[in-house]
Design a protein around this motif. Sequence first.
Motif, short mmCIF file in Angstrom:
data_model
loop_
_atom_site.label_atom_id
_atom_site.label_comp_id
_atom_site.label_asym_id
_atom_site.label_seq_id
_atom_site.Cartn_x
_atom_site.Cartn_y
_atom_site.Cartn_z
N TYR A 27 -17.95 31.50 21.14
CA TYR A 27 -16.93 30.69 21.80
C TYR A 27 -17.00 30.91 23.32
CZ TYR A 27 -12.42 29.27 23.64
OH TYR A 27 -11.44 28.71 24.41
N ALA A 28 -17.09 32.18 23.72
CA ALA A 28 -17.23 32.47 25.16
C ALA A 28 -18.48 31.80 25.73
CB ALA A 28 -17.31 33.99 25.38
N HIS A 29 -19.57 31.87 24.99
CA HIS A 29 -20.83 31.23 25.38
C HIS A 29 -20.59 29.73 25.63
CE1 HIS A 29 -25.34 30.53 24.15
NE2 HIS A 29 -25.11 30.23 25.40
N SER A 30 -19.86 29.12 24.71
CA SER A 30 -19.63 27.68 24.80
C SER A 30 -18.81 27.31 26.04
CB SER A 30 -18.93 27.21 23.53
OG SER A 30 -18.60 25.85 23.62
N VAL A 31 -17.78 28.09 26.35
CA VAL A 31 -16.94 27.70 27.49
C VAL A 31 -17.40 28.27 28.82
CG1 VAL A 31 -14.87 27.22 26.11
CG2 VAL A 31 -15.16 29.48 27.10
N THR A 32 -18.20 29.33 28.80
CA THR A 32 -18.62 29.94 30.08
C THR A 32 -20.12 29.88 30.32
OG1 THR A 32 -19.05 32.15 29.19
CG2 THR A 32 -16.77 31.67 29.84
N ALA A 89 -23.07 17.81 22.43
CA ALA A 89 -23.80 19.04 22.10
C ALA A 89 -24.14 19.82 23.36
CB ALA A 89 -25.07 18.71 21.33
N HIS A 90 -24.58 19.10 24.39
CA HIS A 90 -24.91 19.71 25.68
C HIS A 90 -23.70 20.47 26.22
CE1 HIS A 90 -26.55 18.82 30.03
NE2 HIS A 90 -26.55 20.09 29.75
N SER A 91 -22.54 19.82 26.13
CA SER A 91 -21.32 20.43 26.66
C SER A 91 -20.95 21.71 25.92
CB SER A 91 -20.19 19.40 26.58
OG SER A 91 -18.98 19.97 26.96
N VAL A 92 -21.06 21.71 24.59
CA VAL A 92 -20.62 22.91 23.86
C VAL A 92 -21.71 23.96 23.68
CG1 VAL A 92 -18.67 21.81 22.68
CG2 VAL A 92 -20.88 21.91 21.54
#
Lengths: 313, 313, 313
Positions: free
Chosen positions: A181-186, B182-185
Amino acid sequence: MPDAKERVQLPNIIQEIVASYKDDVPVNRFFDAGLPTDCDVIALLQTLRAVLYAGYFGQHRMDKDNVQFHLADSVYLLYERLREQIYRSFRHSCDRADFPTCNHCQDRAEAAAIDFLACLPELRRRLNLDAQAAWDGDPAAKSFDEIISSYPGFHGITIYRVAHELHRLGVPLVPRMMTEYAHSVTGIDIHPGAKVGDSFFIDHGTGVVVGETTIIGSNVKLYQGVTLGALSFPKDERGRVIRGVKRHPTIEDDVVIYAGATILGGDTVIGQGSVIGGNVWVTHSVPPLTKVTLAAPKMNYQEASLEKKLRGV
Amino acid sequence: MPDAKERVQLPNIIQEIVASYKDDVPVNRFFDAGLPTDCDVIALLQTLRAVLYAGYFGQHRMDKDNVQFHLADSVYLLYERLREQIYRSFRHSCDRADFPTCNHCQDRAEAAAIDFLACLPELRRRLNLDAQAAWDGDPAAKSFDEIISSYPGFHGITIYRVAHELHRLGVPLVPRMMTEYAHSVTGIDIHPGAKVGDSFFIDHGTGVVVGETTIIGSNVKLYQGVTLGALSFPKDERGRVIRGVKRHPTIEDDVVIYAGATILGGDTVIGQGSVIGGNVWVTHSVPPLTKVTLAAPKMNYQEASLEKKLRGV
Amino acid sequence: MPDAKERVQLPNIIQEIVASYKDDVPVNRFFDAGLPTDCDVIALLQTLRAVLYAGYFGQHRMDKDNVQFHLADSVYLLYERLREQIYRSFRHSCDRADFPTCNHCQDRAEAAAIDFLACLPELRRRLNLDAQAAWDGDPAAKSFDEIISSYPGFHGITIYRVAHELHRLGVPLVPRMMTEYAHSVTGIDIHPGAKVGDSFFIDHGTGVVVGETTIIGSNVKLYQGVTLGALSFPKDERGRVIRGVKRHPTIEDDVVIYAGATILGGDTVIGQGSVIGGNVWVTHSVPPLTKVTLAAPKMNYQEASLEKKLRGV
């Protein structure tokens, strides 16, 4: 309203999709207790953030006097959310999941949730040092409040430190879901198994990768796009990767690693106080107090006239 | 309650904003049928994930017996969501959109949605191979369940394969919106037009870019920050970029490309079994079984004393 | 229902967490007026997007005739959201926040919100040029609508230009929260203080970092992973970083910077029309019309036989 064509075809298509669930392959697995879900883990992390930084992310206007009441409420909620997700993780990995009378996973989940919550005061002390490291390391920071409320590096490190505690307590699945999740947002991907010392700062952060068996000392600073990764994977005699050995580097205290540098290998040690320049690729150890830089790039004056150049590169 | 100053100024400001919509420029366009929206596309992808991996992302607790009922329900919902978004995409690009009695886009959308759903069993077979490739390629993976429920590489590849099928069926807009989600997440940007073989694995993934005309063989592994891009764009005699020609590289079977490597150009072929090292910049073909690496970086012992060094970089 | 162990332990744990809020350290701060929150800032940006690109992101089906009514409504909503978040930002930084009768921050917030809204027509003109630059620069773009509705580069530039206007108006906190939101969804991290000319295009964008004191001319194109950063930070005699000096490069008109290049330093100027190759690391100025590239990588034919190679890298 379905048209004729669809009425004919959809039931057949559904039969084929159902049939594709018959084989015993990974994409076809089902779980007795339900897996932890993205949504649950995100809700858990939001509750946790309101406990760790009540003044910044709490639901209510708080001050030093009333914070205790809101904290009590949030910690109980956090305990419940945590216990449920940890339970699902233990149950998922449990050999005894078939015994209907077994409370083992439930008991372990309660104990792990309590043990985790007991770490929070110490975790807050360390996160405060990380906020201080961001302030010391970034001249663009206008206030600590900016760091705590909006820096992705600080957010990523917070989630990593939380996930690492759960990993240390033997909880499967949830720690990795948290760091993803952190990877996804940061854009910062730190494996929950990595070990990181105090006063850690990651600036910008997108593309940072810190592998499972990495060890990082105190007062280390990483820029965006830094990889601390594996060089190659030892395989057993049947060609399968061997899991669990140290594959990622050791970074000693007071090291700075600039944007896009890649440091690989379980035996690679970056010595204390060294500086790794941007876009460098390092696969061997570097002694203390060493500066490693790329060779100077080649400059070519272009033959193209300005006019031609400006029409298209 | 608006104060005096605002009461005077806001109506004038609104008039000027409205006036800025008069010109015939791209930011001022309106659409008869509505464009597909981010929210719709995300909802569609979530329904799709519950069909592709029912045990992992379905709403209900499922087993091999009851899965058929939940799947039937999810596939009908998916069909409706898909048909609506595909319809909007076709309508957006349709020359005949002014004919009020024309059902052409509606009919095409139904056919494309059905054709897409008919591919799902085959797509699931291929996605299972991708999950297997992640397991074989990553010693940090603790279980297939971890890969399917939380690996960004696997999530990105799932969405790419879905978008590629819709792209192949001639659907505009929606495939690109899917890959941009997908790129965004995940930080992984694969153009829906790229062609990718079986058993594809992307580790970590942030910063990966795979361009529109890239061709990737089977059993290929990419690390974070890898670019498979265009070297330069052919232009017509008026200096406008020519669209549609092959601008991106071909990667043959069994190639590994390490973090931060950049491979450019439509004629560039990376031969079977080659290994491209990290941070390398390649603009020409590489023969099979070749290892390409950066020149060794320069190491400078720093003159600074440890004490001085530790006070600041 | 809490079990015995938990009933004993949770109250003690809560007491210790509460006790950890006693010290006067950054993670323990409380705010009189509330800080702007992520959720508020995201809602604000969504309203703003519906004002900037009403045909693409508005809630209603619009045409050139009815757009004025929907815009009026959206602008009033935007004004209210903006004023509230700007108020919180001013209040957070205000020395007079203890004076209960002081309306200063409220008045400043109203004025700044009005001044910002008055810029929107000019901002729309500039954003239209950015959309045009994306169309000219990317052969994979199928339509302007694709660019405006789904290109992360265009989304990131939109948010940066909005944040820059607020930064210019002296608003603290909110501009950075906006660009960090853009960073989170696009991987593009542009500090609100950077100055960027017309017709700016960022392709793919993940990992792009543009520092606070960067100056970028017109018609500049960046690819993913480009850093325009600081080389080192001047420090005062007590070893503390000095804030506010120019630390980031100047990029003149018509420059192209390829994937993964890093350009550092406040005195570094990239001259008009130059091309910086991928993965290059530049810390000195580059004259106009110059092409800077990495030295060619080393190619090694591998000793491994194909068969051995294919069993594992």
